[in-house]
Scaffold this active site. Structure first.
Site, PDB file in Angstrom:
ATOM      1  CB  CYS A 143      30.787 -13.311  -4.536  1.00 26.65           C
ATOM      2  SG  CYS A 143      29.995 -14.820  -5.133  1.00 26.65           S
ATOM      3  NE  ARG A 153      32.385 -19.480  -4.585  1.00 24.04           N
ATOM      4  CZ  ARG A 153      31.752 -18.333  -4.346  1.00 24.04           C
ATOM      5  NH1 ARG A 153      32.123 -17.228  -4.971  1.00 24.04           N
ATOM      6  NH2 ARG A 153      30.765 -18.288  -3.474  1.00 24.04           N
TER       7      ARG A 153
END
Length: 213
Positions: free
Chosen positions: A50, A127
């Site tokens: 991330c 995601r």
């Protein structure tokens, strides 16, 4: 593992509305009216994949802004965790995160956008990336697993392609980049198909014609 069905928003329909606390104060979908919005979720703050994604978005924020695109992140973490993570990225990598991040502890936004995939996790967003146009219409969705980061360059390319298609009323081929030839919509009638070859396009077959912009 939950067998709960995941409800997904649908392309070319209004994007799910939201009002949520972010690192820049409360934001709603209406705040982005008149602009394109890239809304993207990540599993958790202070995680390595991330972090690479957020730095990539931050480094390309000016390129998105040049296309009238705003960026908005999201994870199921607290407001203060987001702030601490942003500060840590600045301190450790010297990258400023200049866009807001939604604190979605109650998972309202994540559930509305289908970011919670029970096969991956019941408590973390995958995601997911959503491209929303200036009229609040959802134009594209991309989903990635937790183990693999997205290509921010591909998202930027996709926005350019969508905007070009809107203006020029054309389609774009695989891996299209600005300056490449575009695809002309195929003829809708047999008569139009018969004359397509004489219309000045680069026509390979009646259904496949390209042109320059």
């Amino acid at each position: 593992m939950s067998d709960q069905a995941v409800s997904l928003p649908r392309l070319n329909e209004p994007a799910p509305d939201f009002q949520a606390l972010t690192t820049d104060g409360t934001k709603s979908l209406a705040d982005y009216r008149g602009k394109w919005l890239v809304l993207f979720s990540h599993p958790a703050d202070f995680t390595p994949v991330c972090t690479t994604e957020f730095m990539a978005f931050a480094k390309r924020q000016d390129a998105f802004a040049a296309l009238n695109v705003e960026l908005l992140g999201l994870s199921i973490d607290s407001h203060y965790a987001h702030i601490a993570w942003m500060r840590a990225i600045k301190e450790s990598f010297d990258v400023e995160i200049g866009f807001p991040i939604i604190a979605d502890l109650d998972m309202k936004v994540a559930k509305a956008y289908g970011m919670i995939q029970p096969g991956a996790s019941d408590t973390s967003a995958v995601r997911a990336t959503f491209v929303i146009d200036p009229n609040g219409v959802l134009r594209a969705m991309l989903y990635y697993p937790m183990s693999n980061g997205r290509s921010v360059e591909e998202i930027l390319r996709l926005v350019k392609a969508l905007q070009t298609s809107d203006v020029e009323k054309i389609a774009t081929p695989e891996a299209w980049q600005p300056g490449d030839d575009v695809i002309v919509p195929p003829p809708a009638t047999a008569a139009a198909a018969a004359t397509r070859g004489s219309e000045g396009y680069n026509t390979v077959d009646w259904y496949f014609s390209t042109r320059k912009l």
